[in-house]
Design a protein around this motif. Sequence first.
Motif, PDB file in Angstrom:
ATOM      1  N   THR A 174      89.403 -49.030  44.607  1.00 42.87           N
ATOM      2  CA  THR A 174      89.611 -49.800  43.383  1.00 42.87           C
ATOM      3  C   THR A 174      89.902 -48.967  42.145  1.00 42.87           C
ATOM      4  N   GLY A 175      89.939 -47.653  42.251  1.00 42.66           N
ATOM      5  CA  GLY A 175      90.212 -46.832  41.073  1.00 42.66           C
ATOM      6  C   GLY A 175      91.649 -46.999  40.595  1.00 42.66           C
ATOM      7  N   TRP A 176      91.901 -46.628  39.327  1.00 41.57           N
ATOM      8  CA  TRP A 176      93.235 -46.764  38.754  1.00 41.57           C
ATOM      9  C   TRP A 176      94.288 -46.014  39.555  1.00 41.57           C
ATOM     10  N   PHE A 177      93.946 -44.857  40.045  1.00 41.63           N
ATOM     11  CA  PHE A 177      94.917 -44.014  40.740  1.00 41.63           C
ATOM     12  C   PHE A 177      94.696 -44.006  42.259  1.00 41.63           C
ATOM     13  N   ALA A 178      94.008 -45.014  42.754  1.00 38.89           N
ATOM     14  CA  ALA A 178      93.743 -45.089  44.197  1.00 38.89           C
ATOM     15  C   ALA A 178      95.052 -45.265  44.963  1.00 38.89           C
ATOM     16  N   PRO A 179      95.268 -44.500  46.034  1.00 35.42           N
ATOM     17  CA  PRO A 179      96.502 -44.642  46.819  1.00 35.42           C
ATOM     18  C   PRO A 179      96.507 -45.950  47.601  1.00 35.42           C
ATOM     19  N   LYS A 180      97.704 -46.468  47.848  1.00 36.28           N
ATOM     20  CA  LYS A 180      97.812 -47.700  48.638  1.00 36.28           C
ATOM     21  C   LYS A 180      97.266 -47.488  50.041  1.00 36.28           C
ATOM     22  N   THR A 181      97.547 -46.338  50.623  1.00 38.65           N
ATOM     23  CA  THR A 181      97.003 -46.001  51.939  1.00 38.65           C
ATOM     24  C   THR A 181      96.459 -44.587  51.886  1.00 38.65           C
ATOM     25  N   ALA A 182      95.245 -44.395  52.423  1.00 41.07           N
ATOM     26  CA  ALA A 182      94.635 -43.066  52.406  1.00 41.07           C
ATOM     27  C   ALA A 182      94.315 -42.573  53.813  1.00 41.07           C
ATOM     28  N   ALA A 183      93.790 -43.456  54.660  1.00 40.19           N
ATOM     29  CA  ALA A 183      93.409 -43.085  56.030  1.00 40.19           C
ATOM     30  C   ALA A 183      93.233 -44.363  56.836  1.00 40.19           C
ATOM     31  N   VAL A 184      93.080 -44.184  58.132  1.00 39.87           N
ATOM     32  CA  VAL A 184      92.881 -45.308  59.050  1.00 39.87           C
ATOM     33  C   VAL A 184      91.717 -44.974  59.971  1.00 39.87           C
ATOM     34  N   ILE A 185      90.807 -45.931  60.151  1.00 41.72           N
ATOM     35  CA  ILE A 185      89.767 -45.801  61.171  1.00 41.72           C
ATOM     36  C   ILE A 185      90.113 -46.779  62.280  1.00 41.72           C
ATOM     37  N   SER A 186      90.311 -46.254  63.483  1.00 44.40           N
ATOM     38  CA  SER A 186      90.746 -47.070  64.624  1.00 44.40           C
ATOM     39  C   SER A 186      89.626 -47.200  65.642  1.00 44.40           C
ATOM     40  N   ARG A 187      89.543 -48.378  66.228  1.00 40.85           N
ATOM     41  CA  ARG A 187      88.510 -48.642  67.221  1.00 40.85           C
ATOM     42  C   ARG A 187      89.058 -48.394  68.616  1.00 40.85           C
ATOM     43  N   ARG A 188      88.305 -47.674  69.403  1.00 41.84           N
ATOM     44  CA  ARG A 188      88.654 -47.415  70.802  1.00 41.84           C
ATOM     45  C   ARG A 188      87.505 -47.939  71.668  1.00 41.84           C
ATOM     46  N   HIS A 189      87.759 -48.081  72.966  1.00 41.68           N
ATOM     47  CA  HIS A 189      86.672 -48.495  73.855  1.00 41.68           C
ATOM     48  C   HIS A 189      85.520 -47.499  73.800  1.00 41.68           C
ATOM     49  N   GLU A 190      85.864 -46.205  73.643  1.00 38.24           N
ATOM     50  CA  GLU A 190      84.813 -45.184  73.660  1.00 38.24           C
ATOM     51  C   GLU A 190      84.242 -44.901  72.281  1.00 38.24           C
ATOM     52  N   GLY A 191      84.755 -45.542  71.236  1.00 45.64           N
ATOM     53  CA  GLY A 191      84.216 -45.305  69.913  1.00 45.64           C
ATOM     54  C   GLY A 191      85.265 -45.505  68.832  1.00 45.64           C
ATOM     55  N   TYR A 192      85.177 -44.681  67.777  1.00 46.75           N
ATOM     56  CA  TYR A 192      86.064 -44.793  66.624  1.00 46.75           C
ATOM     57  C   TYR A 192      86.671 -43.431  66.312  1.00 46.75           C
ATOM     58  N   VAL A 193      87.905 -43.463  65.775  1.00 49.27           N
ATOM     59  CA  VAL A 193      88.547 -42.233  65.311  1.00 49.27           C
ATOM     60  C   VAL A 193      89.085 -42.471  63.905  1.00 49.27           C
ATOM     61  N   VAL A 194      89.121 -41.418  63.104  1.00 49.41           N
ATOM     62  CA  VAL A 194      89.743 -41.476  61.790  1.00 49.41           C
ATOM     63  C   VAL A 194      91.026 -40.655  61.856  1.00 49.41           C
ATOM     64  N   SER A 195      92.078 -41.129  61.194  1.00 48.43           N
ATOM     65  CA  SER A 195      93.350 -40.423  61.214  1.00 48.43           C
ATOM     66  C   SER A 195      94.079 -40.651  59.890  1.00 48.43           C
ATOM     67  N   PRO A 196      94.978 -39.742  59.527  1.00 45.42           N
ATOM     68  CA  PRO A 196      95.700 -39.883  58.259  1.00 45.42           C
ATOM     69  C   PRO A 196      96.811 -40.919  58.357  1.00 45.42           C
ATOM     70  N   THR A 197      97.258 -41.382  57.201  1.00 44.99           N
ATOM     71  CA  THR A 197      98.474 -42.187  57.130  1.00 44.99           C
ATOM     72  C   THR A 197      99.595 -41.257  56.671  1.00 44.99           C
ATOM     73  N   GLU A 198     100.774 -41.828  56.495  1.00 47.55           N
ATOM     74  CA  GLU A 198     101.889 -40.998  56.065  1.00 47.55           C
ATOM     75  C   GLU A 198     101.790 -40.600  54.596  1.00 47.55           C
ATOM     76  N   SER A 199     100.743 -41.066  53.897  1.00 41.45           N
ATOM     77  CA  SER A 199     100.525 -40.632  52.517  1.00 41.45           C
ATOM     78  C   SER A 199     100.131 -39.164  52.452  1.00 41.45           C
ATOM     79  N   GLY A 200      99.601 -38.634  53.563  1.00 45.83           N
ATOM     80  CA  GLY A 200      99.251 -37.223  53.622  1.00 45.83           C
ATOM     81  C   GLY A 200      97.952 -36.857  52.935  1.00 45.83           C
ATOM     82  N   LYS A 201      97.104 -37.848  52.619  1.00 44.78           N
ATOM     83  CA  LYS A 201      95.830 -37.548  51.965  1.00 44.78           C
ATOM     84  C   LYS A 201      94.931 -36.721  52.890  1.00 44.78           C
TER      85      LYS A 201
END
Length: 243
Positions: A174-201
Amino acid sequence: MSQNQSPSPTLLVKAPQGGTKEIEVTHTPFTIGRKTDNDLCLEDVAVSGHHARIAQVQKVLFLEDLNSTNGTFVNEQKIDRRQLQDADSIRIGTHRLIFRGNQPTQADSPPAGELLIGDKTMVVADSRAAERPAPEQKVGLVEILSGKTSQPQYRLTKHVSLIGAQDDAVITLTGWFAPKTAAVISRRHEGYVVSPTESGKRILVNGRPVQGEHTLQNGDVVEVAGITMRFLVRDLKNPPASR
């Protein structure tokens, strides 16, 4: 069309908002991605510009990942290249695709995992299902430790949870300069992973920068785009008592 001519394979595309459409795979290679020059364009920030393609070798169709940021999954298994079978469930970003081949399946041999009936996808149990733990028994949770977000805590119940300022983000910045996309947390059967978006954060997990997909463990602290959050795993059958 002559009687002995097989119909084209199709993809039933199920958008995260609930809409569906059916696309014929009339030629190969058949490309899938976010850019409009693909044969199937998916308007989804978790999808790379040119994400995957369907290729044909003799009479066999294969799904190939095109070095996408967030990966391509068939029946919840990450793939680089995989032969497609009738009723395979494909996940690309937040979209689910059901592949329908041009060969009929035997009535006494339903595909494992999912079976498409009309426009509904139904889970089909097989003899091995009883030996597997139910994937819905545990759910990921993030607690915001610092930074500007719309709420202090988020449950990660979707297959793909976007972190960013845009409208469809799950963890909303919610910050003024918050990027539209920063990262993605994906659900897998074995758990969760975090990965970057094309924003490169840049993403830090427990103070260390990570690249590509990184498997999250209970208690990990994740930093991205000015927010710090703790990842937790909770048992749905025995949720923690509220304080």
